[in-house]
Design an enzyme around this catalytic site. Sequence first.
Site, PDB file in Angstrom:
ATOM      1  CG  HIS A 117      -1.959  -0.993   1.019  1.00 49.40           C
ATOM      2  ND1 HIS A 117      -3.170  -0.618   0.183  1.00 49.40           N
ATOM      3  CD2 HIS A 117      -2.113  -2.253   1.920  1.00 49.40           C
ATOM      4  CE1 HIS A 117      -3.988  -1.933   0.579  1.00 49.40           C
ATOM      5  NE2 HIS A 117      -3.379  -2.703   1.197  1.00 49.40           N
ATOM      6  CB  THR A 164      13.634  -1.089   1.336  1.00 51.43           C
ATOM      7  OG1 THR A 164      14.916  -0.628   1.496  1.00 51.43           O
ATOM      8  CG2 THR A 164      13.047  -1.580   2.603  1.00 51.43           C
ATOM      9  CE  LYS A 165      19.783   0.895  -0.194  1.00 55.95           C
ATOM     10  NZ  LYS A 165      20.278   1.969   0.041  1.00 55.95           N
ATOM     11  NE  ARG A 179      21.157   1.183   7.194  1.00 53.04           N
ATOM     12  CZ  ARG A 179      20.571   2.294   6.439  1.00 53.04           C
ATOM     13  NH1 ARG A 179      21.073   2.659   5.353  1.00 53.04           N
ATOM     14  NH2 ARG A 179      19.702   3.037   7.203  1.00 53.04           N
ATOM     15  CE  LYS A 182      30.817 -11.936   4.830  1.00 54.40           C
ATOM     16  NZ  LYS A 182      31.567 -13.050   5.622  1.00 54.40           N
TER      17      LYS A 182
END
Length: 200
Positions: A117, A164-165, A179, A182
């Site tokens: 959403h 998320t990316k 994130r 390594k």
Amino acid sequence: MYMNKLKKVVKKSPYLCSLFAKGYPIFYWVILFFANLTGYIRIHSIRHFAYIYLFGIKMNYSSSIIYGGCRFFCPWGINMGTNSIVGDHAFLDGRRGIYIGNNVNISGEVRIYTLEHDIRSPSFAAIGGPVHIKDWAYIGSRATILPGVTIGEGAVVAAGAVVTKDVAPWTMVGGVPARFIKDRPVVKYVLNTRQRAYLH
């Protein structure tokens, strides 16, 4: 001869599934109920037959594995390469398409979403995009992958991460949100899915 006729009939079901999903919601939920129920069949060959020929999942019958307890939205939007694994009790949202490459290992209880959403929308509208998981990627247990993400070739997503990316090839990410941790050495292999099918 009877089996050949049966296969011709059930091969049409992905089209029927998508038709029902667009015009007849009650049929969609009935199909989804049986697709999810199929996950509790403990015999790989029977479960995979149903996934491919009844619910339209595009996967290699003999070399890729979807373990028991998996749940779906729009299973006919799921595409798997060869020698790839989806662990037990995963959730795969095929509404915008999930594309899994070759020699991919997706661990148990992973969640992959292709729609979400829009919290900025006055109508709380749904937005999203397909998820691509490239060859030799490894997704750790209970990781969550959000819509529109591409997991690069050989990338590793640590257990419990929320992605998320996009994740760059041959890197490892973890955390919430995920994130960079390594780099991963380039190691190209063939997953022995046939042996795993009998060991677990």
